[in-house]
Each structure stands twice: as C-alpha cells, then as structure tokens.
Design a protein around this motif. Structure first.
Motif, mmCIF file in Angstrom:
data_model
loop_
_atom_site.group_PDB
_atom_site.id
_atom_site.type_symbol
_atom_site.label_atom_id
_atom_site.label_comp_id
_atom_site.label_asym_id
_atom_site.label_seq_id
_atom_site.Cartn_x
_atom_site.Cartn_y
_atom_site.Cartn_z
ATOM 1 N N GLN A 12 -6.185 9.032 52.317
ATOM 2 C CA GLN A 12 -5.222 8.616 53.346
ATOM 3 C C GLN A 12 -5.893 7.723 54.385
ATOM 4 O O GLN A 12 -5.308 6.742 54.834
ATOM 5 N N ARG A 13 -7.106 8.070 54.785
ATOM 6 C CA ARG A 13 -7.829 7.255 55.758
ATOM 7 C C ARG A 13 -8.125 5.861 55.235
ATOM 8 O O ARG A 13 -8.026 4.881 55.953
ATOM 9 N N SER A 14 -8.506 5.790 53.957
ATOM 10 C CA SER A 14 -8.829 4.487 53.392
ATOM 11 C C SER A 14 -7.574 3.637 53.171
ATOM 12 O O SER A 14 -7.667 2.416 53.117
ATOM 13 N N GLU A 36 -5.151 3.508 55.331
ATOM 14 C CA GLU A 36 -4.663 3.078 56.657
ATOM 15 C C GLU A 36 -5.176 1.731 57.047
ATOM 16 O O GLU A 36 -6.095 1.184 56.734
ATOM 17 N N ARG A 71 -10.340 17.347 51.039
ATOM 18 C CA ARG A 71 -11.200 16.250 51.507
ATOM 19 C C ARG A 71 -10.821 14.942 50.810
ATOM 20 O O ARG A 71 -10.698 13.895 51.445
ATOM 21 N N LEU A 83 -7.487 13.644 52.208
ATOM 22 C CA LEU A 83 -7.633 13.107 53.552
ATOM 23 C C LEU A 83 -8.402 11.783 53.549
ATOM 24 O O LEU A 83 -8.032 10.837 54.264
ATOM 25 N N GLU A 84 -9.459 11.687 52.749
ATOM 26 C CA GLU A 84 -10.226 10.442 52.671
ATOM 27 C C GLU A 84 -9.391 9.318 52.077
ATOM 28 O O GLU A 84 -9.465 8.176 52.517
#
Length: 112
Positions: free
Chosen positions: A108-110, A112, A102, A105-106
């Motif tokens: 990586q999202r932040s 982007e 988690r 993944l978080e």
C-alpha cells in the motif's frame, strides 16, 4: 454504508469450475452473512482475520487484511490483534500473519 465486499475475481477464479462456490461466495457469504445488522463490517473483518490467523490459513489474509482496513481497522490495530492471537492461536501462526500484514502494508505504501 456501501462497501466492496465481493472479491472482483471470484467469478473469474471459480466460475466454470465451481459455479456454486462462486454463487455462495457472492450471495450467501458476502451478500447475506456480511450484511447482517448484528455485527458491523469492522467487527466481521476482525472476526474473519482472527479466524484465518487461528486456522493457520494465510492464503486468504491479504484480501481480508485489505478489506479490514476498508472497514475501519488500522494497520496498528490489525498488528495488535494478531499479536494478541499469538497467545491463543500460536506463535508461528501469528508470525506468518504478521509477515502477510507487513507485505500488505508495504504494498500500500509503495502504491501511494
């Protein structure tokens, strides 16, 4: 298939303290073992993540989860593999690994 298998900081982290360990990491582990033709890089990543989860060693998971994604595994596939491992490696180990996934993944999202 070109890949960045060697952690860029391995020499910085272990050099000067454990030069042989850094050499083995670069040359044997990521140079030879990961380059064998019998398993794809994707398979090597899945096996490595599985071993880290089963062994209860989440410290190495962030690097290997990111590498697994570079090697073709999706976040969903990694979550499913870890869920599957819960029944073989133990619920607490899988829960710890899912927490790390988690976070990866978080992050990586932040980014982007």
């Amino acid at each position: 298939m070109a890949h960045r298998l060697i952690p860029s900081s391995v020499r910085e982290t272990f050099g000067g303290v454990a030069d042989a360990f850094a050499d083995y990491t670069e040359q044997v582990l990521f140079g030879d073992l990961w380059r064998r033709e019998q398993l794809s890089l994707r398979d090597c990543s899945l096996l490595t993540v599985s071993a880290l989860v089963a062994g209860g060693t989440p410290e190495q998971l962030p690097f290997h989860l990111r590498l697994a994604q570079e090697n073709g595994l999706s976040g969903e596939e990694l979550a499913e593999a870890i869920t599957h491992l819960a029944f073989y490696a133990g619920w607490p180990r899988a829960a710890n690994a899912l927490t790390v996934l988690r976070q990866v993944l978080e992050s990586q999202r932040s980014a982007e």
